[in-house]
Design a protein around this motif. Structure first.
Motif, PDB file in Angstrom:
ATOM      1  N   GLU A 148       0.820  -1.201   0.000  1.00  0.00           N
ATOM      2  CA  GLU A 148       0.000   0.000   0.000  1.00  0.00           C
ATOM      3  C   GLU A 148       0.858   1.258   0.000  1.00  0.00           C
ATOM      4  O   GLU A 148       2.010   1.221   0.438  1.00  0.00           O
ATOM      5  N   VAL A 149       0.251   2.336  -0.447  1.00  0.00           N
ATOM      6  CA  VAL A 149       0.825   3.676  -0.327  1.00  0.00           C
ATOM      7  C   VAL A 149      -0.229   4.528   0.373  1.00  0.00           C
ATOM      8  O   VAL A 149      -1.407   4.491   0.008  1.00  0.00           O
ATOM      9  N   LEU A 150       0.196   5.306   1.374  1.00  0.00           N
ATOM     10  CA  LEU A 150      -0.705   6.158   2.137  1.00  0.00           C
ATOM     11  C   LEU A 150      -0.274   7.608   2.018  1.00  0.00           C
ATOM     12  O   LEU A 150       0.925   7.902   2.033  1.00  0.00           O
ATOM     13  N   SER A 151      -1.233   8.509   1.926  1.00  0.00           N
ATOM     14  CA  SER A 151      -0.923   9.934   1.943  1.00  0.00           C
ATOM     15  C   SER A 151      -2.205  10.734   2.147  1.00  0.00           C
ATOM     16  O   SER A 151      -3.281  10.280   1.788  1.00  0.00           O
ATOM     17  N   ARG A 152      -2.062  11.927   2.660  1.00  0.00           N
ATOM     18  CA  ARG A 152      -3.199  12.841   2.737  1.00  0.00           C
ATOM     19  C   ARG A 152      -3.386  13.576   1.418  1.00  0.00           C
ATOM     20  O   ARG A 152      -4.390  14.219   1.212  1.00  0.00           O
ATOM     21  N   ASN A 153      -2.430  13.472   0.509  1.00  0.00           N
ATOM     22  CA  ASN A 153      -2.498  14.138  -0.784  1.00  0.00           C
ATOM     23  C   ASN A 153      -2.634  13.081  -1.884  1.00  0.00           C
ATOM     24  O   ASN A 153      -1.733  12.262  -2.079  1.00  0.00           O
ATOM     25  N   GLU A 154      -3.759  13.104  -2.602  1.00  0.00           N
ATOM     26  CA  GLU A 154      -4.001  12.104  -3.644  1.00  0.00           C
ATOM     27  C   GLU A 154      -2.957  12.171  -4.761  1.00  0.00           C
ATOM     28  O   GLU A 154      -2.664  11.168  -5.415  1.00  0.00           O
TER      29      GLU A 154
ATOM     30  N   GLU B  27      -6.297  -0.208  -6.198  1.00  0.00           N
ATOM     31  CA  GLU B  27      -7.560   0.312  -5.709  1.00  0.00           C
ATOM     32  C   GLU B  27      -7.299   1.495  -4.782  1.00  0.00           C
ATOM     33  O   GLU B  27      -6.515   1.388  -3.843  1.00  0.00           O
ATOM     34  N   ARG B  28      -7.954   2.617  -5.079  1.00  0.00           N
ATOM     35  CA  ARG B  28      -7.847   3.811  -4.245  1.00  0.00           C
ATOM     36  C   ARG B  28      -9.016   3.862  -3.285  1.00  0.00           C
ATOM     37  O   ARG B  28     -10.156   3.659  -3.681  1.00  0.00           O
ATOM     38  N   VAL B  29      -8.697   4.182  -2.044  1.00  0.00           N
ATOM     39  CA  VAL B  29      -9.721   4.279  -1.012  1.00  0.00           C
ATOM     40  C   VAL B  29      -9.477   5.570  -0.244  1.00  0.00           C
ATOM     41  O   VAL B  29      -8.340   5.875   0.119  1.00  0.00           O
ATOM     42  N   ARG B  30     -10.535   6.332  -0.011  1.00  0.00           N
ATOM     43  CA  ARG B  30     -10.436   7.545   0.817  1.00  0.00           C
ATOM     44  C   ARG B  30     -10.909   7.172   2.199  1.00  0.00           C
ATOM     45  O   ARG B  30     -12.040   6.728   2.394  1.00  0.00           O
TER      46      ARG B  30
ATOM     47  N   TRP C  87      -5.670   9.085   1.937  1.00  0.00           N
ATOM     48  CA  TRP C  87      -5.788   8.318   0.704  1.00  0.00           C
ATOM     49  C   TRP C  87      -4.921   7.076   0.826  1.00  0.00           C
ATOM     50  O   TRP C  87      -3.796   7.143   1.311  1.00  0.00           O
ATOM     51  N   LYS C  88      -5.468   5.945   0.385  1.00  0.00           N
ATOM     52  CA  LYS C  88      -4.718   4.687   0.395  1.00  0.00           C
ATOM     53  C   LYS C  88      -4.807   4.063  -0.986  1.00  0.00           C
ATOM     54  O   LYS C  88      -5.884   3.954  -1.557  1.00  0.00           O
TER      55      LYS C  88
END
Length: 153
Positions: free
Chosen positions: A58-64, A75-78, A84-85
Motif C-alpha cells: 500500500e501507499v498512504l498519503s493525505r495528498n491524492e 484500488e484507491r480508497v479515501r 488516501w490509500k
C-alpha cells in the motif's frame, strides 16, 4: 490491518528480534514514511514481511497526488481524516531495498508505533529484514506520530 501492535517479536532461543535495519517488525508489517518532495505531504509505503522478504502492499498519503506519482495500478480508497490509500494491484517483493536519504524527505522506518529515522545522514541506505540481537528505534515524532502512520485499517 494495524501497524500499531504493542510488543516486539522475540524469536526465542536468544536469536534476537525480526527487524528492519534494527527496528523490530511488529505484527508482520512495517512502513517507510517520508515527506514527498513535490507535494510536501507526509506519506508512507506499507510492507508485509514473509521470512526475510518484504512486500510493498500500500501507499498512504493525505495528498491524492502522491498516489498518482507512483503510476501503478491499484484500488484507491479515501479513509477517515482525508487519508488516501492505494492498495497495489501487483504487490512488489524485495529481499533488500536501497533508498536515498535526505533531511528533506525524512525517510523513516515505522513499526509498532516506533520509528527509526534514516536521516539526517544523506546518502544510500539498504533496508533488509534480519534477526538482530539488539534493537533500535524510538517513539515516533511528527509527522510520523500521526495516527495514519500507526494504523492502516
Amino acid at each position: 490491518m494495524a501497524l500499531a501492535v504493542v510488543a516486539a517479536l522475540d524469536s526465542g532461543g536468544g536469536a534476537g528480534h525480526l527487524t528492519v535495519n534494527g527496528l523490530p517488525v511488529v505484527g508482520g508489517r512495517f512502513a517507510i514514511g517520508y515527506v514527498h518532495s513535490i507535494y510536501r505531504a507526509p506519506s508512507a509505503e506499507v510492507f508485509t514481511v514473509e521470512g526475510r522478504r518484504f512486500t510493498m502492499r500500500e501507499v498512504l498519503s493525505r495528498n491524492e497526488g502522491v498516489l498518482d506519482y507512483y503510476a501503478v495500478e491499484g484500488e484507491r480508497v479515501r479513509g477517515p481524516g482525508g487519508l488516501w490509500k492505494l492498495v497495489l494491484a501487483e504487490p512488489v517483493a524485495y529481499e533488500s531495498l536501497s533508498l536515498l536519504t535526505t533531511s528533506i524527505g525524512r525517510r523513516t522506518v515505522i513499526s509498532g508505533g516506533r520509528c527509526l529515522p534514516l536521516f539526517p545522514a544523506e546518502g544510500e541506505v539498504r533496508l533488509a529484514v534480519r534477526l538482530t540481537p539488539g534493537t533500535r528505534g524510538e517513539p515516533c515524532r511528527p509527522p510520523y506520530s500521526q495516527s495514519f502512520f500507526l494504523n492502516t485499517e
